[in-house]
Design a protein around this motif. Structure first.
Motif, PDB file in Angstrom:
ATOM      1  N   VAL A  56       0.848  -1.182   0.000  1.00  0.00           N
ATOM      2  CA  VAL A  56       0.000   0.000   0.000  1.00  0.00           C
ATOM      3  C   VAL A  56       0.885   1.233   0.000  1.00  0.00           C
ATOM      4  O   VAL A  56       1.967   1.226   0.587  1.00  0.00           O
ATOM      5  CB  VAL A  56      -0.943   0.011   1.222  1.00  0.00           C
ATOM      6  CG1 VAL A  56      -1.977  -1.082   1.107  1.00  0.00           C
ATOM      7  CG2 VAL A  56      -0.165  -0.132   2.513  1.00  0.00           C
ATOM      8  N   LEU A  97      -5.156   6.083  -0.238  1.00  0.00           N
ATOM      9  CA  LEU A  97      -4.333   4.931   0.117  1.00  0.00           C
ATOM     10  C   LEU A  97      -4.573   3.867  -0.940  1.00  0.00           C
ATOM     11  O   LEU A  97      -5.673   3.303  -1.035  1.00  0.00           O
ATOM     12  CB  LEU A  97      -4.691   4.417   1.507  1.00  0.00           C
ATOM     13  CG  LEU A  97      -3.906   3.192   1.991  1.00  0.00           C
ATOM     14  CD1 LEU A  97      -2.429   3.536   2.132  1.00  0.00           C
ATOM     15  CD2 LEU A  97      -4.463   2.680   3.313  1.00  0.00           C
ATOM     16  N   SER A 146      -5.916  -2.878   0.811  1.00  0.00           N
ATOM     17  CA  SER A 146      -6.106  -2.265   2.126  1.00  0.00           C
ATOM     18  C   SER A 146      -7.119  -3.011   2.979  1.00  0.00           C
ATOM     19  O   SER A 146      -7.701  -2.438   3.893  1.00  0.00           O
ATOM     20  CB  SER A 146      -6.555  -0.807   1.940  1.00  0.00           C
ATOM     21  OG  SER A 146      -7.758  -0.759   1.194  1.00  0.00           O
ATOM     22  N   VAL A 165      -5.528  -3.447   6.500  1.00  0.00           N
ATOM     23  CA  VAL A 165      -4.704  -2.303   6.891  1.00  0.00           C
ATOM     24  C   VAL A 165      -5.441  -1.486   7.941  1.00  0.00           C
ATOM     25  O   VAL A 165      -6.628  -1.193   7.797  1.00  0.00           O
ATOM     26  CB  VAL A 165      -4.373  -1.422   5.662  1.00  0.00           C
ATOM     27  CG1 VAL A 165      -3.665  -0.148   6.101  1.00  0.00           C
ATOM     28  CG2 VAL A 165      -3.493  -2.193   4.695  1.00  0.00           C
ATOM     29  N   ARG A 205     -11.974   6.938   7.257  1.00  0.00           N
ATOM     30  CA  ARG A 205     -11.609   6.327   5.978  1.00  0.00           C
ATOM     31  C   ARG A 205     -12.872   6.020   5.188  1.00  0.00           C
ATOM     32  O   ARG A 205     -13.932   5.740   5.746  1.00  0.00           O
ATOM     33  CB  ARG A 205     -10.780   5.063   6.191  1.00  0.00           C
ATOM     34  CG  ARG A 205     -11.465   4.008   7.033  1.00  0.00           C
ATOM     35  CD  ARG A 205     -10.510   2.886   7.414  1.00  0.00           C
ATOM     36  NE  ARG A 205     -10.081   2.114   6.262  1.00  0.00           N
ATOM     37  CZ  ARG A 205      -9.149   1.163   6.315  1.00  0.00           C
ATOM     38  NH1 ARG A 205      -8.559   0.894   7.470  1.00  0.00           N
ATOM     39  NH2 ARG A 205      -8.796   0.496   5.238  1.00  0.00           N
ATOM     40  N   ALA A 251       0.001   3.410   7.877  1.00  0.00           N
ATOM     41  CA  ALA A 251      -0.804   2.267   7.444  1.00  0.00           C
ATOM     42  C   ALA A 251      -0.088   0.993   7.894  1.00  0.00           C
ATOM     43  O   ALA A 251       1.029   0.727   7.455  1.00  0.00           O
ATOM     44  CB  ALA A 251      -0.993   2.288   5.933  1.00  0.00           C
TER      45      ALA A 251
END
Length: 706
Positions: free
Chosen positions: A21, A39, A43, A46, A77, A122
């Motif tokens: 990532v 990002l 993920s 993550v 997010r 991350a």
């Protein structure tokens, strides 16, 4: 459009060619309460952690950490695709400036509300995979004193604003000829031009579909690119609607209203910054005599955090009656704004000078005719400051009684220093690297009360010839970074002095050593006095005392008449296009010479009279040398001969056509750039196969086979 597609392909391939990532971008500067980044990559497992970091003095930020810390930011997010997550940071704090005597903590105590560095990490299973660094510099929202009246403002409902359903209706309450959609036209009027109605938008109908509509082009005459770039749009979506007469409006009913909340405006204060003029209580410049363009000005403004020390020479024929040579303590006790909404009064202390030799430079031998009492000989100001304000001001006024003959040359001294506690405010020579023309910063070791080693700033100097150029004047000038210089002074030597060579060598050595009393030099232009890594030792080349000195009655050997300073610097980076230079080494060396009297020609008196003197030069110089960063590989014979292919000499550089897939491209790993290049080649081949040239080749091939 093509550029956006290309950037999307690059980001897509970057996320697919590796199982990691990355943040895009990896560094952000936040000037508002919200900031976001992408990002990219897998993920799913993550986790995101936010913390506040503190860069070192060199600007280096530590490695990312998977331990989250409590901050004044809210981290969220949002999944925007299979391989992309949008990371949001919102400031959980009000940007309102605190009022006077306000106890609420959810406000900004000063105009620069937020100044910090954040790091978003991350992590996968407690191991950091990528990091995002955010430099937040946010100012408070200032509300002016007269932001508007407190009356309620009604916003009209836009539903009752017609947008021109009949664009050819250009006349209010009147029928427009050939405008078949005009509501003002009666049935009899419409019969007159019913068969001649205006077409297109002027007649209230939609205009013909433009060429870029997908429904216009047929498969016979459409170009190859048309199916990918045509536009599907409703025929009623006409750009001409609403450009003409709007018709009647309906008075809206009372609806929601908005009222400005009562906010107390902050009290404006005159905050001092470095270089801003200091003001008195009646908003006048606070002045002290200074030199302007080489001449002394009696009313020169004083700048905040700018130290100075000047001398002014005045020819007196009578006793002075006005400022600045004749002042009263009450005139000097000025009320000055402290920069924090208050004021301070100058505290004056008088000193009487008994030795006037340093103030009276020349006088006639005539008997004294007048005596002038309480003449101001020196004004020494000390400004104590903290933050952006002045805490106190002290003045030491030196007065004396002088005798005035036909002419007296009076030298007065004026100075101002800014002290933060007991530490003098010294200006930096760069931030962070040295800037050309700024003084080279030297230092000496100073042990504090807590056994903490500190570096006390001092200057590295050269000789500064003044008046007659004699060394007795003891004038020096600081070494300026990047500027080579050579200067010196003259020392009178007699035949009697040459009989005491050891004493002469010791005298010249002490004069040269007084130029450079520092033992350390700052690596950068803004060193920390408590951080020893910001300083480095000065290398002094010691004299070779093992060599036998052969002195005679009229000559002396081994006189250190020339001091040479060599400075090696290196460009360590760029800040907003300005190169940042650091000092990597500084060496002080001496050149030895032989001094003997020259009695040639008509100047034979120094060799005859032991007390007659002859002038000998004592010099000093500085040389700056740039250390090359990297010489690079040597040029090939092809690059030397065929300069039209040299990218450094031509605007058009053909070798850079395939730059992203060559070894010279270092923006990302070679495997990623190669994969992206192959994807682009695949698209070019596909476009060529499906395009017109390949279709014409197949038709020609089929015709030939038949």
């Amino acid at each position: 459009m093509a550029k956006e597609v290309y950037m999307f392909l690059l980001l897509f391939s970057s996320a697919q060619t590796q199982n990691t990532v990355v943040f895009q971008p990896s560094y952000l500067t936040a000037t508002g309460p919200a900031v976001s980044a992408l990002l990219l990559g897998n993920s799913s497992d993550v986790s995101l952690n936010l913390r506040t970091v503190f860069p070192s003095s060199t600007g280096v930020i530590g490695p990312p950490s998977c331990v989250a810390e409590a901050t004044q930011w809210v981290l969220t997010r949002e999944q925007v695709g299979k391989t992309a997550v949008r990371v949001h940071l919102n400031l959980d704090k009000s940007l309102r400036l605190c009022g006077e005597n306000e106890t609420d903590t959810d406000c900004c105590p000063k105009s620069l509300c937020v100044l910090e560095t954040l790091q978003v990490s991350a992590c996968v299973g407690g191991t950091p995979q990528a990091s995002l660094v955010i430099q937040a510099k946010i100012y408070a929202l200032l509300v002016p004193a007269n932001a508007g009246s407190d009356n309620k403002t009604s916003i009209p409902n836009q539903v009752y604003q017609p947008l021109g359903s009949c664009p050819c209706d250009l006349t209010f309450k009147s029928c427009d000829v050939r405008c078949c959609c005009d509501k003002d036209c009666s049935t009899e009027d419409l019969k007159l031009f019913e068969s001649q109605c205006l077409l297109g938008p002027f007649g209230g109908q939609v205009s013909p579909a433009p060429d870029y509509q997908c429904s216009v082009q047929s498969s016979e005459n459409s170009p190859d690119w048309f199916p990918f770039l045509c536009v599907n749009s409703s025929p009623e979506n006409n750009p001409y609607l609403g450009l003409f007469y709007q018709g009647d409006t309906i008075t809206p009913k009372p609806g929601p209203t908005f009222q400005r909340p009562p906010l107390s405006a902050p009290v404006p204060v005159n905050v001092y910054t470095q270089g801003s003029p200091i003001l008195t209580l009646n908003d006048q410049y606070f002045t002290i005599p200074q030199k302007v363009l080489g001449l002394c000005a009696n009313n020169a403004p004083v700048a905040f955090l700018k130290n100075f020390k000047v001398k002014c020479v005045t020819l007196l024929r009578t006793c002075p009656t006005g400022s600045p040579l004749q002042t009263l303590p009450m005139d000097l006790r000025v009320e000055v704004k402290n920069g924090q909404g208050g004021d301070v009064i100058v505290d004056v202390t008088d000193e009487v000078a008994t030795d006037l030799s340093q103030f009276i430079s020349s006088t006639d031998a005539v008997a004294s005719s007048d005596e002038c009492e309480n003449v101001t000989l020196a004004l020494d100001y000390k400004f104590y400051w903290k933050g952006n304000g002045i805490t106190s001001i002290t003045l030491t006024r030196t007065v004396g009684t002088i005798s005035v003959n036909d002419s007296v040359m009076l030298t007065t001294r004026y100075s101002a220093v800014f002290l933060n506690g007991e530490i003098m405010g010294e200006p930096n020579s760069g931030n962070p690297g040295y800037q050309v023309g700024r003084p080279v910063i030297g230092g000496t070791v100073d042990t504090l009360d807590s056994n903490t080693v500190s570096i006390q700033r001092t200057s590295i100097n050269l000789w500064k010839p003044v008046n007659d150029g004699m060394c007795s004047a003891n004038e020096k000038k600081p070494v300026l970074f990047g500027e080579n210089s050579t200067s010196g002074c003259l020392l009178p030597i007699s035949r009697q002095n040459l009989t005491q060579c050891d004493l002469l060598r010791e005298t010249v050595t002490s004069l040269q050593a007084a130029l450079t009393t520092a033992t350390y030099v700052a690596r950068s232009g803004n060193p920390n006095p408590l951080t020893l890594t910001d300083w480095m030792n000065i290398s002094f080349v010691t004299l070779n005392s093992s060599t036998a000195m052969e002195d005679t009655a009229s000559s002396c050997y081994g006189i250190p008449s020339h001091q040479h300073i060599r400075v090696w610097s290196l460009i360590t980076g760029m800040v907003e296009g300005v190169p940042q230079r650091d000092i990597r080494a500084l060496q002080v060396s001496y050149s030895l010479s032989t001094w003997e009297l020259d009695c040639g020609g008509s100047d034979v008196f120094p060799c005859v009279d032991p007390a007659e003197t002859q002038l000998f030069p004592i010099t000093s110089s500085v040389t700056f040398t740039d250390i090359p960063i990297s010489t690079g590989p040597p040029k090939t014979r092809f690059q030397i001969n065929f300069t039209e292919y040299d990218c450094n000499r031509n605007d058009v550089c053909w070798p850079e056509l395939a730059f992203p897939i060559t070894k010279y491209y270092t923006g990302e790993p070679y495997s990623q750039s190669l994969a992206k290049g192959l994807i682009l080649v695949f698209f070019f081949i596909t476009a060529s196969i499906l395009g017109t040239p390949w279709r014409q080749i197949r038709q020609a091939w089929n015709s030939a086979s038949l």
